[in-house]
Design an enzyme around this catalytic site. Sequence first.
Site, mmCIF file in Angstrom:
data_model
loop_
_atom_site.group_PDB
_atom_site.id
_atom_site.type_symbol
_atom_site.label_atom_id
_atom_site.label_comp_id
_atom_site.label_asym_id
_atom_site.label_seq_id
_atom_site.Cartn_x
_atom_site.Cartn_y
_atom_site.Cartn_z
ATOM 1 C CG HIS A 129 -0.324 0.222 2.529
ATOM 2 N ND1 HIS A 129 -0.015 -0.806 3.385
ATOM 3 C CD2 HIS A 129 0.063 1.349 3.161
ATOM 4 C CE1 HIS A 129 0.518 -0.324 4.490
ATOM 5 N NE2 HIS A 129 0.586 0.990 4.369
ATOM 6 C CG ASP A 159 0.112 -4.219 2.857
ATOM 7 O OD1 ASP A 159 0.194 -3.546 1.819
ATOM 8 O OD2 ASP A 159 0.103 -3.708 3.998
ATOM 9 C CB SER A 234 3.307 1.140 6.457
ATOM 10 O OG SER A 234 2.122 1.178 7.197
#
Length: 490
Positions: A129, A159, A234
Site C-alpha cells: 500500500h 501487502d 508501514s
Amino acid sequence: MRLKILVPAVLSLALVAGAASNLAAQESRGLADALSDLLRGGTPSEEATRRLPFGREEVQLSYAPLVRAVSPAVVNVYASQQVQVRSPFSGDPFFEQFFGRRQLPPRAKSSLGSGVIVDPSGFIVTNYHVIEGADEVKVAMVDGREFNSKILLRDESLDLAVIKIDGAEPFPVAPLGDSDALEVGDLVLAIGNPFGVGQTTTSGIVSALARTHVGVNDFGFFIQTDAAINPGNSGGALVSMRGDVIGINTAIYSKSGGSIGIGFAIPSNIVRAVVEAARSGNDFFERPFVGATFENVTAQIAEALGMARPTGALVQQVAPDGPAAKAGLRPGDVVLAMNGAAIEHPDALGYRLATQSIGSMSELTVLSQGTERTLEIELARAPEGVSSAEIIIEGRSPFAGTKVASLSPRLAQRLGLRGQASGDGVAILEVSRGSPAASFGLQPRDIVREVNGEAIETPEKLREIAMSNSRWWRFTIERDGRLMNQILRY
C-alpha cells in the site's frame, strides 16, 4: 550479523522492580538461584523480585548498539503518482455550453512509508500500500542519500512489495531471521519513519502470534506487538534482540490512526519467500498449488467429527488430478499439521504453504474418518489453463476498453482471487480510463460469467458477443466472491 546484547528489559521483568531492604542477602542468593526457581515452576521470593541493580553496568544497559546495527538498513520510501483531477463543473450542460469541456492538469499524489534493505545489492522490502499505483518511487537513507528505485514485485494480498535501488554497493543490510522461533513475550523493536518526522525506534514485546482477519489484507498470519507503530512505520522493521528482522510492520489497529498498543507485522519467513521470488525475476509471488479449498472447523463440525476442540483446516473441495487428489486428500478430511507445525485454521495452512518452494514435498497430518494419518504431498506450480492469451475488447459494448484472459488457477493466484480452484469464466485484467467499461463500473479482477444469456468461457467468446449490435445488455460478473447481475440499455 547477529548481535549478542544484554538488554535492560530482560532484567527489569523479574529483577529491577524497586529497592530491597537487605541488598547483601539478595546478592548472596544470586540471580542464578532466582531464575532457577522460575524454571522449576516455583515462586521467587520477594528478595529475588525486588532489588537494586547489581552495579553501574546494569543501570547503563541500552538498546543503542542494536539500533546502531540495524537502523542504517531501514529507509524512507516516497511514492508519487499523477492523478487526473475532475472539474467540479464536469458534466454540467450549462457550463460546458459556454466554456467547453475544460481538462484540469493532473495533480501529484504522494505517500510515505518505510522499507528494509535485505540484500547488499539494493533489494528493499516495503508494504504494497506504500507504493500502490506509484509512477515514481524514491528511497532516502538514514545518512541523507536519496536514490530512485524500480518496483520488481508487488503482492496486494500479502501487502508486500520488493523494490530495488542502484548505487554505491554494497548497501547496509538487516538480516531476515526465523519468525517461527518467536514466542509470546519476546522483546522486539519497531524501527521506521512515523508521521514523516524521521527515523524512530520503539520497543515492546510480541503480544500474540498467528493473528487473523485484522482488516489489513487477505493475509491471515500476523505477529501482534505492543511496540508503537504509527502511520509511516508501514514497511519498517520489527527487530528481535538478536538483531534480526523478524517482521515487516504493516498496520495499526486504531480508528484514529494513532498507536494504541496494538500493531501487526508480516512474519519474516513469508517475507524471505517473496524476496526470493523477486530475485528470480518474477513480478508476482507465486504460491505452491495444492488443488484444494479449505474452511474453518467450527465447534459443531469438531463435535461431529469427534474432535476434542475446533482446530485445523477442513477440506472443502479437491480438484481432480491435482496434488491434493494424488496425495489422497478427500473432502471432509481435516489437516491438523504440516511438516510438524500445528495448523489451527486455513490461514495458518496458507502461510505454511506459501513459505515452501514449488516442487518440494511436504508432510500433512490429516484426520480422516476419525483416524489420524500422514500424507506426502508435492507442492506444484499452479496450472496455466487452456490458454494464457490476453485480448483487448473494442467496440461500443459495456466491455469495450477491457483487457481480459481466461481464468486459470495460475491467473487467479496472480490476481489474488481466493478460492478459485477451477478455470471457469473470463477475468478482467485492465480497464482503460474513460472507456465504456470504466463508465459502467467494471473493475480489474472482475470475472465475467454470462452475457446476454450465454456462458462466457473464453475471451474469444466475450469478444464475439461484445462486437454484436445489441442495444440491451444483460450480464453477470463475480466480484470478491459475490455474483452481480446488470441490465443496461446502451
